[in-house]
Design a protein around this motif. Structure first.
Motif, PDB file in Angstrom:
ATOM      1  N   LEU A  70      57.875  75.123 -19.187  1.00  0.00           N
ATOM      2  CA  LEU A  70      56.581  74.947 -18.516  1.00  0.00           C
ATOM      3  C   LEU A  70      56.199  76.181 -17.715  1.00  0.00           C
ATOM      4  O   LEU A  70      55.014  76.501 -17.587  1.00  0.00           O
ATOM      5  CB  LEU A  70      56.627  73.716 -17.606  1.00  0.00           C
ATOM      6  N   ARG A  71      57.196  76.896 -17.180  1.00  0.00           N
ATOM      7  CA  ARG A  71      56.897  78.137 -16.464  1.00  0.00           C
ATOM      8  C   ARG A  71      56.331  79.187 -17.423  1.00  0.00           C
ATOM      9  O   ARG A  71      55.379  79.891 -17.093  1.00  0.00           O
ATOM     10  CB  ARG A  71      58.155  78.658 -15.753  1.00  0.00           C
ATOM     11  N   VAL A  72      56.918  79.258 -18.617  1.00  0.00           N
ATOM     12  CA  VAL A  72      56.402  80.180 -19.637  1.00  0.00           C
ATOM     13  C   VAL A  72      54.986  79.790 -20.032  1.00  0.00           C
ATOM     14  O   VAL A  72      54.089  80.639 -20.143  1.00  0.00           O
ATOM     15  CB  VAL A  72      57.322  80.185 -20.874  1.00  0.00           C
ATOM     16  N   GLU A  73      54.758  78.493 -20.228  1.00  0.00           N
ATOM     17  CA  GLU A  73      53.435  78.010 -20.627  1.00  0.00           C
ATOM     18  C   GLU A  73      52.383  78.336 -19.576  1.00  0.00           C
ATOM     19  O   GLU A  73      51.259  78.741 -19.906  1.00  0.00           O
ATOM     20  CB  GLU A  73      53.498  76.497 -20.866  1.00  0.00           C
ATOM     21  N   ALA A  74      52.752  78.174 -18.295  1.00  0.00           N
ATOM     22  CA  ALA A  74      51.803  78.449 -17.211  1.00  0.00           C
ATOM     23  C   ALA A  74      51.441  79.925 -17.160  1.00  0.00           C
ATOM     24  O   ALA A  74      50.268  80.285 -17.007  1.00  0.00           O
ATOM     25  CB  ALA A  74      52.401  78.001 -15.877  1.00  0.00           C
ATOM     26  N   VAL A  75      52.448  80.802 -17.297  1.00  0.00           N
ATOM     27  CA  VAL A  75      52.191  82.245 -17.254  1.00  0.00           C
ATOM     28  C   VAL A  75      51.347  82.675 -18.443  1.00  0.00           C
ATOM     29  O   VAL A  75      50.389  83.444 -18.308  1.00  0.00           O
ATOM     30  CB  VAL A  75      53.523  83.033 -17.224  1.00  0.00           C
ATOM     31  N   GLU A  76      51.665  82.159 -19.618  1.00  0.00           N
ATOM     32  CA  GLU A  76      50.954  82.567 -20.835  1.00  0.00           C
ATOM     33  C   GLU A  76      49.515  82.061 -20.857  1.00  0.00           C
ATOM     34  O   GLU A  76      48.666  82.589 -21.588  1.00  0.00           O
ATOM     35  CB  GLU A  76      51.709  82.075 -22.067  1.00  0.00           C
ATOM     36  N   ALA A  77      49.233  81.044 -20.033  1.00  0.00           N
ATOM     37  CA  ALA A  77      47.866  80.505 -19.981  1.00  0.00           C
ATOM     38  C   ALA A  77      46.903  81.468 -19.288  1.00  0.00           C
ATOM     39  O   ALA A  77      45.680  81.329 -19.434  1.00  0.00           O
ATOM     40  CB  ALA A  77      47.862  79.156 -19.267  1.00  0.00           C
ATOM     41  N   LEU A  78      47.437  82.443 -18.544  1.00  0.00           N
ATOM     42  CA  LEU A  78      46.578  83.421 -17.883  1.00  0.00           C
ATOM     43  C   LEU A  78      45.957  84.337 -18.930  1.00  0.00           C
ATOM     44  O   LEU A  78      46.656  84.877 -19.790  1.00  0.00           O
ATOM     45  CB  LEU A  78      47.391  84.237 -16.876  1.00  0.00           C
TER      46      LEU A  78
END
Length: 247
Positions: A70-78
């Protein structure tokens, strides 16, 4: 996922693009991270972000709060992040060696840091001729402080709920405090001196559990039975303190 990132990296490099790498835990993602990554993206054409794997998030008990996927998903959403991926290593050294980005970007707090881990990352970048750059400290947040504040708020809510269960209201508590006014109260117990050192962080240490600080001020407060007597005095009572004095 790492193979996909490497493929993207190679394609972008073959097209002559300037590639940027950032690394961090991002547990949890906050405005300071967003500011840092947005600035980092301006150092090149495409920004890649390696995210610390769960076992290597050395932030204390109960961390990471958010799992790596989820941390990867949040960062990649930027929108300014080309790709984010899990880094399976304790530091970014292996990712730097593997990808060899044109620019490796860290936050402003690292610019004067003596952290051995960062120094090793910096040496790796310089070894192949890359650049280490730093973002500004215009917007500063701390994931740990935000999480601790949220936990404190939760504890306050639990205390309020417990007081409600016991039938206490603000008015009833104020009445109990007011009842001490003009009363003589005997306080019996041990007196303690609580000493505090107010410090300023100097830089990140090589040990994730330690931080170098400078002492700005030393203050002492009454503790133990003495502070109870002081509280009673503040509520309007006349306390009499009976305590043990060393011979």
């Amino acid at each position: 996922m790492l193979n996909e990132v490497m493929a993207k990296f190679q394609v972008a490099r073959s097209q002559g693009e300037r590639l940027v790498l950032c690394h961090g835990c991002f547990d949890l993602l906050h405005p300071g991270h967003v500011h840092h990554l947005r600035e980092a993206s301006l150092f090149g054409d495409k920004l890649f972000v390696s995210v610390t794997t769960d076992p290597h998030v050395n932030k204390g008990p109960g961390r990471p709060l958010i799992p790596q996927s989820l941390r990867v998903e949040a960062v990649e959403a930027l929108r300014f992040v080309e790709s984010a991926f899990v880094c399976p290593h304790p530091t970014a050294i292996e990712m730097i060696e593997l990808l060899q980005p044109d620019v490796f970007v860290k936050g402003a707090e690292y610019e004067q840091s003596s952290d051995a881990r960062f120094q090793a990352e910096q040496a790796m970048v310089e070894q192949y001729g890359g650049q280490v750059a730093y973002t500004s400290d215009r917007i500063v947040f701390s994931s740990t402080k935000l999480i601790n504040a949220a936990k404190a708020s939760e504890q306050i809510s639990l205390i309020r709920t417990r007081l409600d269960d016991l039938g206490f209201t603000i008015e009833s508590i104020e009445n109990r405090i007011e009842a001490f006014r003009n009363q003589r109260v005997l306080v019996v117990g041990e007196t303690i001196i609580d000493r505090y050192r107010h410090c300023t962080a100097l830089d990140l240490g090589s040990n994730p559990w330690l931080e170098r600080v400078g002492v700005d001020e030393r203050v002492s407060y009454d503790g133990g039975a003495a502070i109870i007597a002081r509280h009673l005095k503040a509520m309007g009572a006349t306390p009499v303190l009976a305590t043990h004095l060393p011979v």
